[in-house]
Write a protein that holds these residues in place. Structure first.
Motif, PDB file in Angstrom:
ATOM      1  N   ARG A 140       0.852  -1.190   0.000  1.00 50.84           N
ATOM      2  CA  ARG A 140       0.000   0.000   0.000  1.00 50.84           C
ATOM      3  C   ARG A 140       0.895   1.250   0.000  1.00 50.84           C
ATOM      4  O   ARG A 140       1.930   1.264   0.665  1.00 50.84           O
ATOM      5  CB  ARG A 140      -0.886   0.021   1.239  1.00 50.84           C
ATOM      6  CG  ARG A 140      -1.932  -1.060   1.253  1.00 50.84           C
ATOM      7  CD  ARG A 140      -2.772  -0.957   2.504  1.00 50.84           C
ATOM      8  NE  ARG A 140      -3.781  -1.996   2.535  1.00 50.84           N
ATOM      9  CZ  ARG A 140      -4.971  -1.854   3.077  1.00 50.84           C
ATOM     10  NH1 ARG A 140      -5.310  -0.715   3.670  1.00 50.84           N
ATOM     11  NH2 ARG A 140      -5.835  -2.839   3.063  1.00 50.84           N
ATOM     12  N   PRO A 141       0.485   2.295  -0.715  1.00 53.00           N
ATOM     13  CA  PRO A 141       1.307   3.507  -0.778  1.00 53.00           C
ATOM     14  C   PRO A 141       1.630   4.092   0.599  1.00 53.00           C
ATOM     15  O   PRO A 141       2.750   4.555   0.833  1.00 53.00           O
ATOM     16  CB  PRO A 141       0.463   4.482  -1.600  1.00 53.00           C
ATOM     17  CG  PRO A 141      -0.434   3.617  -2.407  1.00 53.00           C
ATOM     18  CD  PRO A 141      -0.705   2.403  -1.565  1.00 53.00           C
ATOM     19  N   GLU A 142       0.668   4.040   1.519  1.00 51.13           N
ATOM     20  CA  GLU A 142       0.897   4.626   2.845  1.00 51.13           C
ATOM     21  C   GLU A 142       1.865   3.796   3.691  1.00 51.13           C
ATOM     22  O   GLU A 142       2.305   4.249   4.737  1.00 51.13           O
ATOM     23  CB  GLU A 142      -0.426   4.822   3.589  1.00 51.13           C
ATOM     24  CG  GLU A 142      -1.152   3.540   3.943  1.00 51.13           C
ATOM     25  CD  GLU A 142      -2.124   3.036   2.887  1.00 51.13           C
ATOM     26  OE1 GLU A 142      -2.987   2.217   3.244  1.00 51.13           O
ATOM     27  OE2 GLU A 142      -2.029   3.444   1.710  1.00 51.13           O
TER      28      GLU A 142
ATOM     29  N   SER B 284       4.719   2.368   2.168  1.00 47.98           N
ATOM     30  CA  SER B 284       6.006   2.281   1.459  1.00 47.98           C
ATOM     31  C   SER B 284       7.151   2.924   2.236  1.00 47.98           C
ATOM     32  O   SER B 284       8.261   2.385   2.263  1.00 47.98           O
ATOM     33  CB  SER B 284       5.904   2.875   0.059  1.00 47.98           C
ATOM     34  OG  SER B 284       5.705   4.262   0.098  1.00 47.98           O
TER      35      SER B 284
ATOM     36  N   LYS C 123      11.987   1.924  -6.188  1.00 49.00           N
ATOM     37  CA  LYS C 123      10.589   2.167  -5.817  1.00 49.00           C
ATOM     38  C   LYS C 123       9.838   2.681  -7.041  1.00 49.00           C
ATOM     39  O   LYS C 123      10.263   3.644  -7.684  1.00 49.00           O
ATOM     40  CB  LYS C 123      10.558   3.202  -4.688  1.00 49.00           C
ATOM     41  CG  LYS C 123       9.201   3.574  -4.193  1.00 49.00           C
ATOM     42  CD  LYS C 123       9.355   4.578  -3.040  1.00 49.00           C
ATOM     43  CE  LYS C 123       8.052   5.110  -2.567  1.00 49.00           C
ATOM     44  NZ  LYS C 123       8.215   6.077  -1.473  1.00 49.00           N
ATOM     45  N   ILE C 124       8.704   2.038  -7.347  1.00 55.54           N
ATOM     46  CA  ILE C 124       7.895   2.410  -8.506  1.00 55.54           C
ATOM     47  C   ILE C 124       6.433   2.490  -8.089  1.00 55.54           C
ATOM     48  O   ILE C 124       5.934   1.599  -7.407  1.00 55.54           O
ATOM     49  CB  ILE C 124       8.018   1.359  -9.635  1.00 55.54           C
ATOM     50  CG1 ILE C 124       9.477   1.170 -10.049  1.00 55.54           C
ATOM     51  CG2 ILE C 124       7.165   1.732 -10.831  1.00 55.54           C
ATOM     52  CD1 ILE C 124       9.684  -0.002 -10.982  1.00 55.54           C
ATOM     53  N   GLU C 125       5.744   3.542  -8.511  1.00 56.51           N
ATOM     54  CA  GLU C 125       4.299   3.634  -8.288  1.00 56.51           C
ATOM     55  C   GLU C 125       3.612   2.799  -9.365  1.00 56.51           C
ATOM     56  O   GLU C 125       3.904   2.936 -10.550  1.00 56.51           O
ATOM     57  CB  GLU C 125       3.841   5.080  -8.364  1.00 56.51           C
ATOM     58  CG  GLU C 125       4.361   5.925  -7.217  1.00 56.51           C
ATOM     59  CD  GLU C 125       3.894   7.360  -7.270  1.00 56.51           C
ATOM     60  OE1 GLU C 125       2.986   7.675  -8.060  1.00 56.51           O
ATOM     61  OE2 GLU C 125       4.455   8.171  -6.520  1.00 56.51           O
TER      62      GLU C 125
ATOM     63  N   TYR D 264      -0.260   0.451 -10.423  1.00 51.36           N
ATOM     64  CA  TYR D 264      -1.701   0.320 -10.224  1.00 51.36           C
ATOM     65  C   TYR D 264      -2.088  -1.115 -10.553  1.00 51.36           C
ATOM     66  O   TYR D 264      -1.532  -1.715 -11.464  1.00 51.36           O
ATOM     67  CB  TYR D 264      -2.482   1.289 -11.122  1.00 51.36           C
ATOM     68  CG  TYR D 264      -2.233   2.719 -10.763  1.00 51.36           C
ATOM     69  CD1 TYR D 264      -3.067   3.373  -9.879  1.00 51.36           C
ATOM     70  CD2 TYR D 264      -1.146   3.402 -11.288  1.00 51.36           C
ATOM     71  CE1 TYR D 264      -2.829   4.685  -9.519  1.00 51.36           C
ATOM     72  CE2 TYR D 264      -0.904   4.716 -10.937  1.00 51.36           C
ATOM     73  CZ  TYR D 264      -1.741   5.350 -10.050  1.00 51.36           C
ATOM     74  OH  TYR D 264      -1.495   6.645  -9.690  1.00 51.36           O
TER      75      TYR D 264
ATOM     76  N   PRO E  35      -4.066   2.179  -6.436  1.00 55.97           N
ATOM     77  CA  PRO E  35      -2.654   2.566  -6.388  1.00 55.97           C
ATOM     78  C   PRO E  35      -1.894   1.694  -5.402  1.00 55.97           C
ATOM     79  O   PRO E  35      -2.383   1.383  -4.317  1.00 55.97           O
ATOM     80  CB  PRO E  35      -2.698   4.022  -5.931  1.00 55.97           C
ATOM     81  CG  PRO E  35      -3.995   4.167  -5.229  1.00 55.97           C
ATOM     82  CD  PRO E  35      -4.934   3.198  -5.860  1.00 55.97           C
ATOM     83  N   LYS E  36      -0.697   1.292  -5.805  1.00 57.41           N
ATOM     84  CA  LYS E  36       0.217   0.510  -4.969  1.00 57.41           C
ATOM     85  C   LYS E  36       1.630   1.016  -5.228  1.00 57.41           C
ATOM     86  O   LYS E  36       1.861   1.817  -6.131  1.00 57.41           O
ATOM     87  CB  LYS E  36       0.148  -0.990  -5.303  1.00 57.41           C
ATOM     88  CG  LYS E  36      -1.208  -1.628  -5.096  1.00 57.41           C
ATOM     89  CD  LYS E  36      -1.521  -1.800  -3.640  1.00 57.41           C
ATOM     90  CE  LYS E  36      -2.874  -2.490  -3.473  1.00 57.41           C
ATOM     91  NZ  LYS E  36      -3.211  -2.683  -2.096  1.00 57.41           N
ATOM     92  N   VAL E  37       2.568   0.522  -4.451  1.00 63.55           N
ATOM     93  CA  VAL E  37       3.981   0.821  -4.665  1.00 63.55           C
ATOM     94  C   VAL E  37       4.712  -0.512  -4.782  1.00 63.55           C
ATOM     95  O   VAL E  37       4.472  -1.431  -3.993  1.00 63.55           O
ATOM     96  CB  VAL E  37       4.563   1.648  -3.501  1.00 63.55           C
ATOM     97  CG1 VAL E  37       6.074   1.801  -3.639  1.00 63.55           C
ATOM     98  CG2 VAL E  37       3.900   3.015  -3.445  1.00 63.55           C
TER      99      VAL E  37
END
Length: 109
Positions: free
Chosen positions: A10-12, A14, A31-33, A35, A54-56
């Motif tokens: 999850r982005p939060e 990372s 690190k890559i953003e 989806y 969205p994921k990381v």
């Protein structure tokens, strides 16, 4: 033998994962953003359906004998702890056959 570890989180989470890897002695991370969606095929909130979330994605390459330490650091720092929560992410572990340093052209072990 080296091992590549790819984690989708999850982005939060990372930053927590990046810190956990650094604290464990593994500072080299890409690190890559990204989806995507998991088995639940997205999520519906009210009348709105989100097909892609969205994921990381984090990549690192470590010695094979150290992979369990890295996986544990990722799992502990990425888990939300929400009961019945889905979407905390996945970790993929695969062997790395060869590594080359572009600047020097050397092949690493």
């Amino acid at each position: 033998m080296m091992t590549m570890i790819r984690a989708i989180v999850r982005p939060e989470k990372s930053d927590a994962v990046m810190s956990a890897l650094l604290d464990a002695g593994y500072p080299a991370v890409t690190k890559i953003e990204v989806y995507g969606r998991g088995k639940q095929r997205g999520i519906k909130v009210g009348d709105v359906y989100y097909d892609e979330l969205p994921k990381v994605m984090l990549f690192t390459v470590v010695p094979e004998e150290e992979k369990d330490l890295v996986v544990k650091a990722i799992m502990e720092s990425a888990k939300t702890g929400e009961k019945g929560a889905f979407g905390d992410g996945k970790i993929f572990v695969s062997p790395v056959e060869e590594i080359y340093t572009i600047s020097s052209g050397t092949k690493e072990a």
